[in-house]
Write a protein that holds these residues in place. Structure first.
Motif, PDB file in Angstrom:
ATOM      1  N   CYS A  52       0.861  -1.182   0.000  1.00 13.92           N
ATOM      2  CA  CYS A  52       0.000   0.000   0.000  1.00 13.92           C
ATOM      3  C   CYS A  52       0.897   1.231   0.000  1.00 13.92           C
ATOM      4  O   CYS A  52       1.937   1.256   0.658  1.00 13.92           O
ATOM      5  N   PHE A  54      -0.786   4.598  -0.256  1.00 10.35           N
ATOM      6  CA  PHE A  54      -1.756   5.690  -0.288  1.00 10.35           C
ATOM      7  C   PHE A  54      -1.227   6.928   0.433  1.00 10.35           C
ATOM      8  O   PHE A  54      -1.346   8.045  -0.044  1.00 10.35           O
ATOM      9  N   CYS A  87       0.593  -1.176  -4.935  1.00  8.49           N
ATOM     10  CA  CYS A  87       0.643   0.284  -5.087  1.00  8.49           C
ATOM     11  C   CYS A  87       2.052   0.846  -5.208  1.00  8.49           C
ATOM     12  O   CYS A  87       2.276   1.801  -5.952  1.00  8.49           O
ATOM     13  N   ARG A  91       3.279   3.274  -8.096  1.00 10.85           N
ATOM     14  CA  ARG A  91       3.557   4.684  -7.800  1.00 10.85           C
ATOM     15  C   ARG A  91       4.995   5.081  -8.109  1.00 10.85           C
ATOM     16  O   ARG A  91       5.247   6.174  -8.634  1.00 10.85           O
ATOM     17  N   CYS A 149      -9.529   6.320 -10.332  1.00 11.88           N
ATOM     18  CA  CYS A 149     -10.260   7.486  -9.853  1.00 11.88           C
ATOM     19  C   CYS A 149      -9.972   8.681 -10.760  1.00 11.88           C
ATOM     20  O   CYS A 149      -8.833   8.876 -11.192  1.00 11.88           O
ATOM     21  N   CYS A 156      -4.290  13.464  -2.798  1.00 11.05           N
ATOM     22  CA  CYS A 156      -4.408  12.021  -3.008  1.00 11.05           C
ATOM     23  C   CYS A 156      -3.571  11.542  -4.193  1.00 11.05           C
ATOM     24  O   CYS A 156      -3.569  12.154  -5.267  1.00 11.05           O
ATOM     25  N   ILE A 158      -3.962   8.334  -5.423  1.00 15.68           N
ATOM     26  CA  ILE A 158      -4.620   7.169  -6.012  1.00 15.68           C
ATOM     27  C   ILE A 158      -4.718   7.250  -7.545  1.00 15.68           C
ATOM     28  O   ILE A 158      -4.436   6.255  -8.239  1.00 15.68           O
ATOM     29  N   ARG A 162      -3.509   4.024  -9.407  1.00 22.15           N
ATOM     30  CA  ARG A 162      -4.510   3.107  -9.973  1.00 22.15           C
ATOM     31  C   ARG A 162      -4.985   3.506 -11.365  1.00 22.15           C
ATOM     32  O   ARG A 162      -5.698   2.746 -12.022  1.00 22.15           O
ATOM     33  N   GLN A 193     -12.584   2.799  -5.392  1.00 24.12           N
ATOM     34  CA  GLN A 193     -12.122   4.117  -4.969  1.00 24.12           C
ATOM     35  C   GLN A 193     -13.273   5.113  -4.931  1.00 24.12           C
ATOM     36  O   GLN A 193     -13.263   6.052  -4.149  1.00 24.12           O
TER      37      GLN A 193
END
Length: 429
Positions: A52, A54, A87, A91, A149, A156, A158, A162, A193
């Motif tokens: 993760c 985030f 993630c 990222r 998203c 954010c 995300i 994603r 999301q």
């Protein structure tokens, strides 16, 4: 590996429920391909850490897990392979690969469906299990209805991890729901999301309300719950579906994030305290007794004392059932990270705790007010002393506590009268 043998795999999942779904999908694919899934990393020849990223603290926790797995016996010699998924590879890309020499492969979110081919490349001479292991039984299961998203909230990461929003087709969702029910699931939690946008990107647009109504009708013995629903996604059609179908939980998780209009605008979000209060009143009018959960960010760049006080007043005015509060986390690559008016960490933490204290006091009162009410409870398990526990429709998995019961078997839905509460926990007879 020159000698043919069945390869054992362990998957360690970090972060949110959406990652749990991704890990489960990888587990199913690997099992079907003849890999042996194991519970303990020490028993594995391939360890997948589904990361993760985030917020910064989640990245740090994922890195810690990666380094712990890298220290397992067999890693240094190459007999055990470490695969970093999820993630963090999505990222950080090539930068991550250059820093983590311990990993044999990196699998971003978009490539997780290729996990079998990726492991096959690492273990070219492997054998396959002759009999594919059946999926373990579950009582409550998450089902993803979309990914990505389009909101680009300024805090954010995300959308960069994603990608852009895309709804999953109904047939895929229905198949996932059917598979989980076949495993024993009595409750299905729909997640994404941004669940409220489901269907609006189809050639023939559809709605979340249609999806939930259709599933509720097709599987009348199964509870359905929706999480991560942005304020704009609350429609009369959706609220009507909750009223019309007893097996759709009267429960909404709406991440408002703040109440001050200026701060919300800086977050690249719409709304204000007045608009949100009107929306919440409308929700409660259409669905009496509905349970409401939300999340807030305290200490966002530029948040003044007056802005913060407006947030506190909003929390007191609304009487949410459950609230999650987080101090703002500066994330590289997001627009908010470039704002000049960052707030000191100590102030952010102090403000987050103040909001949490207000929310917890209200939550305790609202939970205590359920004493004397009759609730259906899905029995999920038992403590070491044999005490049964479960979850009511007013409780989401992992975050809202449990109900302790004295009757039924695991997997049953029993009707109980609440006779006591302690914080978020309830006791029913």
């Amino acid at each position: 590996m020159s000698v043919s043998e069945v390869i054992s795999v362990h998957i360690l999942t970090m972060g949110c429920a959406k990652n749990e779904v991704d890990s489960d999908n990888m587990r199913v694919r690997l099992s079907a391909a003849g890999y042996r899934m194991v519970e303990e990393p020490e028993d594995a020849q391939a360890v997948i850490v589904n990361t993760c990223s985030f917020i910064q603290s989640a990245t740090e926790e994922s890195l810690q897990a990666i380094f712990e797995m890298a220290g397992l016996p067999g890693m240094e010699t190459g007999d055990v392979k470490l695969i970093v998924a999820g993630c963090m590879p999505a990222r950080y890309g090539d930068d991550l690969a250059s820093e983590l020499n311990e990993a044999s492969a990196f699998v971003p979110c978009s490539k997780e469906d290729d996990i079998v081919a990726i492991l096959d490349a690492l273990f070219p001479h492997r054998s396959k299990l002759e009999e594919t292991a059946s999926a373990p039984e579950v009582l409550s299961a998450y089902v993803k209805i979309s990914d990505g998203c389009n909101r680009f909230c300024s805090y954010c990461s995300i959308p960069y991890i994603r990608g852009r929003y895309h709804s999953f087709p109904f047939d895929r969702i229905d198949a996932d729901v059917a598979a989980q029910i076949a495993r024993g699931a009595r409750e299905i939690v729909l997640i994404a999301q941004d669940t409220g946008r489901w269907g609006d990107d189809f050639e023939e647009p559809s709605t979340l309300a249609w999806l939930m109504s259709t599933l509720a009708q097709k599987y009348p013995q199964t509870w359905f719950r929706v999480m991560y629903l942005q304020p704009e996604g609350i429609t009369d059609e959706l609220l009507g579906a909750m009223q019309a179908h007893e097996n759709i939980c009267s429960y909404l998780d709406i991440p408002f994030q703040h109440a001050n209009e200026r701060i919300l605008s800086r977050m690249n979000r719409k709304g204000s305290a007045a608009e949100y209060l009107k929306l919440i009143a409308h929700i409660r009018e259409m669905v009496p007794g509905i349970t409401l959960r939300t999340t807030f960010i305290a200490g966002f760049p530029g948040e003044s004392e007056d802005d913060f006080q407006e947030l506190c007043d909003f929390v007191e005015d609304v009487d949410f059932d459950y609230v999650g509060v987080f101090p703002y986390s500066l994330e590289e690559g997001t627009r908010a990270a470039t704002f000049d008016d960052q707030i000191d960490d100590d102030v952010k933490i102090e403000r987050a705790q103040a909001v949490r204290d207000i929310a917890d006091a209200i939550s305790r009162e609202r939970v205590a007010a359920r004493v004397g009410s009759q609730l259906d409870v899905l029995v999920l398990g038992s403590e070491e002393d044999g005490q049964l526990f479960g979850r009511a429709k007013c409780q989401a998995p992992d975050v809202d506590g449990v109900v302790y019961v004295h009757q039924g078997e695991i997997g049953d839905i029993v009707s109980v009268t609440i006779n006591d509460t302690l914080m978020y926990e309830m006791e029913g007879e």
